[in-house]
Design an enzyme around this catalytic site. Sequence first.
Site, PDB file in Angstrom:
ATOM      1  N   ASP A 138      -0.518   2.563   8.758  1.00 53.81           N
ATOM      2  CA  ASP A 138      -1.064   1.820   9.902  1.00 53.81           C
ATOM      3  C   ASP A 138      -0.188   1.888  11.149  1.00 53.81           C
ATOM      4  OD1 ASP A 138      -2.972   1.076   8.052  1.00 53.81           O
ATOM      5  OD2 ASP A 138      -1.999  -0.830   7.588  1.00 53.81           O
TER       6      ASP A 138
ATOM      7  N   ARG B 148       0.868  -5.065  -5.983  1.00 57.47           N
ATOM      8  CA  ARG B 148       0.953  -6.352  -5.298  1.00 57.47           C
ATOM      9  C   ARG B 148       1.426  -7.336  -6.373  1.00 57.47           C
ATOM     10  NH1 ARG B 148      -0.761  -4.204  -0.210  1.00 57.47           N
ATOM     11  NH2 ARG B 148      -2.526  -2.891  -0.586  1.00 57.47           N
TER      12      ARG B 148
ATOM     13  N   ARG C  59      -5.688  -1.850   9.525  1.00 57.98           N
ATOM     14  CA  ARG C  59      -5.447  -3.273   9.304  1.00 57.98           C
ATOM     15  C   ARG C  59      -5.107  -4.018  10.597  1.00 57.98           C
ATOM     16  NH1 ARG C  59      -1.268  -5.597   5.060  1.00 57.98           N
ATOM     17  NH2 ARG C  59       0.026  -4.876   6.750  1.00 57.98           N
TER      18      ARG C  59
ATOM     19  N   THR D 227       3.990   2.763   5.984  1.00 56.80           N
ATOM     20  CA  THR D 227       2.574   2.351   6.072  1.00 56.80           C
ATOM     21  C   THR D 227       1.844   3.311   6.999  1.00 56.80           C
ATOM     22  OG1 THR D 227       1.040   0.701   6.978  1.00 56.80           O
ATOM     23  CG2 THR D 227       3.285   0.568   7.762  1.00 56.80           C
TER      24      THR D 227
ATOM     25  N   ASP E 220       4.502  -4.705   6.142  1.00 53.16           N
ATOM     26  CA  ASP E 220       4.618  -6.080   6.595  1.00 53.16           C
ATOM     27  C   ASP E 220       4.855  -7.119   5.479  1.00 53.16           C
ATOM     28  OD1 ASP E 220       4.202  -7.428   9.135  1.00 53.16           O
ATOM     29  OD2 ASP E 220       2.558  -8.414   8.081  1.00 53.16           O
TER      30      ASP E 220
ATOM     31  N   ASP F  60       1.956  -0.148  12.126  1.00 52.97           N
ATOM     32  CA  ASP F  60       1.826  -1.436  12.820  1.00 52.97           C
ATOM     33  C   ASP F  60       3.085  -2.306  12.768  1.00 52.97           C
ATOM     34  OD1 ASP F  60       1.691  -1.925  10.123  1.00 52.97           O
ATOM     35  OD2 ASP F  60       0.008  -3.295  10.218  1.00 52.97           O
TER      36      ASP F  60
ATOM     37  N   GLY G 202       0.829  -1.204   0.000  1.00 51.46           N
ATOM     38  CA  GLY G 202       0.000   0.000   0.000  1.00 51.46           C
ATOM     39  C   GLY G 202       0.864   1.254   0.000  1.00 51.46           C
TER      40      GLY G 202
HETATM   41  P1  ATP Z   1       0.565  -2.510   3.469  1.00 57.86           P
HETATM   42  O1  ATP Z   1       0.929  -2.661   4.935  1.00 57.86           O
HETATM   43  O2  ATP Z   1       0.307  -1.134   3.114  1.00 57.86           O
HETATM   44  O3  ATP Z   1      -0.488  -3.471   3.014  1.00 57.86           O
HETATM   45  P2  ATP Z   1       2.535  -4.375   2.589  1.00 57.86           P
HETATM   46  O4  ATP Z   1       3.963  -4.236   2.268  1.00 57.86           O
HETATM   47  O5  ATP Z   1       2.201  -5.177   3.809  1.00 57.86           O
HETATM   48  O6  ATP Z   1       1.899  -2.943   2.662  1.00 57.86           O
HETATM   49  P3  ATP Z   1       1.425  -6.504   0.894  1.00 57.86           P
HETATM   50  O7  ATP Z   1       0.484  -6.391  -0.235  1.00 57.86           O
HETATM   51  O8  ATP Z   1       1.041  -7.341   2.050  1.00 57.86           O
HETATM   52  O9  ATP Z   1       1.776  -5.010   1.319  1.00 57.86           O
HETATM   53  O10 ATP Z   1       2.813  -7.088   0.341  1.00 57.86           O
HETATM   54  C1  ATP Z   1       3.454  -6.492  -0.788  1.00 57.86           C
HETATM   55  C2  ATP Z   1       4.077  -7.542  -1.666  1.00 57.86           C
HETATM   56  O11 ATP Z   1       5.066  -8.271  -0.930  1.00 57.86           O
HETATM   57  C3  ATP Z   1       3.134  -8.618  -2.165  1.00 57.86           C
HETATM   58  O12 ATP Z   1       2.377  -8.212  -3.282  1.00 57.86           O
HETATM   59  C4  ATP Z   1       4.096  -9.741  -2.518  1.00 57.86           C
HETATM   60  O13 ATP Z   1       4.678  -9.521  -3.792  1.00 57.86           O
HETATM   61  C5  ATP Z   1       5.177  -9.578  -1.454  1.00 57.86           C
HETATM   62  N1  ATP Z   1       4.937 -10.575  -0.398  1.00 57.86           N
HETATM   63  C6  ATP Z   1       4.043 -10.528   0.613  1.00 57.86           C
HETATM   64  N2  ATP Z   1       4.058 -11.663   1.348  1.00 57.86           N
HETATM   65  C7  ATP Z   1       4.987 -12.462   0.766  1.00 57.86           C
HETATM   66  C8  ATP Z   1       5.480 -13.788   1.028  1.00 57.86           C
HETATM   67  N3  ATP Z   1       5.020 -14.525   2.041  1.00 57.86           N
HETATM   68  N4  ATP Z   1       6.448 -14.271   0.207  1.00 57.86           N
HETATM   69  C9  ATP Z   1       6.932 -13.557  -0.814  1.00 57.86           C
HETATM   70  N5  ATP Z   1       6.497 -12.327  -1.132  1.00 57.86           N
HETATM   71  C10 ATP Z   1       5.549 -11.778  -0.365  1.00 57.86           C
END
Ligand code: ATP
Length: 326
Positions: A131, A75, A175, A129, A106, A133, A14
């Site tokens: 959040d 994503r 979240r 983020t 995360d 978090d 995000g």
């Molecule tokens: P936000 O907190 O704003 O949602 P985020 O970094 O947590 O941000 P996610 O969509 O959860 O956003 O993760 C971003 C990208 O990280 C995913 O689209 C994926 O490509 C990669 N990713 C997440 N989890 C995994 C995993 N277990 N293994 C490999 N890649 C991952």
Amino acid sequence: MYQIKTVAVLTSGGDAPGMNAALRAVTRAAIYNGMRVMAVMKGYKGLVTNDIVEFKTQNVSNIIHHGGTIIKTARCKEFTTPEGRQMAYDNLKRHNVDALVVLGGDGTFTGAKIFAQEFNFPVVGVPCTIDNDLYGTDYTIGYDTALNTVIEAVDKIRDTASSHERLFFVEVMGRDAGFLALNAAIASGAEAAVIPEVRLKDDMLAEVIQNGFRKTKNSSIVLVAESEVTGGAEGVAARVKAEHPEYDARVVVLGHIQRGGSPSAQDRILASRMGAAAIDALLEEQRNLMVGVVNDEIVYVPFSKAIKDDKPINMKLIATLRALSI
Ligand code: ATP
């Protein structure tokens, strides 16, 4: 000594206000330290598809004050598979990249940790983020701006709430974390916050209902963190209406406006410090960690800790809100 000549940077997950400021800081600090910088478009997707371009200092001119991310975010499902990560690694090698800086939350760090271990590749994360978090850092980039956006919105809702003598449930992002909801409730003078960290039977909503929201006031605002635990603003409003059909209750979901806008001074400073610290970490041969800030000092937190441990919320803030909302 492992010398890093070329560093790649991407923004993932995000978007958060201040991501551009962090991108600028990573780019400039790397170039300042004699490195080449490659910008990866659309997060891990650009790594897998080889959407990678060189960035010079001018590429990050005039972006510190803009929300969103100029190198886009996405994503990426492919990156969650070994085959996708192999393609990502091959593309990094194709551009002679020695280290990767990832700006995200995360999920982004979960992917980074796996990738770093799989290919023994240096990766450093910068927490972006709204959040707030992530464990191991007092603040994440984007949180302060989002907090200000929420209170600006709640101030406006208050005008109509008091004119109509209504009860408003305002849902904010988070979240499964109540940082935005609880702190925005304090900052906007709301009556209560319903957050996932507090068990339902103990939450402030019961009190608001028990006291009767109109006892001392002619309108009330309750901030609700989006979460399956709270049920969101709709769920909370339904609970209240079931007990008090006479209340004129309304629901507002603030949604994506919380992600946008020009970053606050706090977020620009945090992003600048953390972005530069990510390059410092690489220069110090640190890897597989997130840059954080604790008591106004930069710290390094292993990815494994940042993503695994739950960041505790300061429960004393609930007591403050309770005392001030009488
Ligand atoms: P936000 O907190 O704003 O949602 P985020 O970094 O947590 O941000 P996610 O969509 O959860 O956003 O993760 C971003 C990208 O990280 C995913 O689209 C994926 O490509 C990669 N990713 C997440 N989890 C995994 C995993 N277990 N293994 C490999 N890649 C991952």
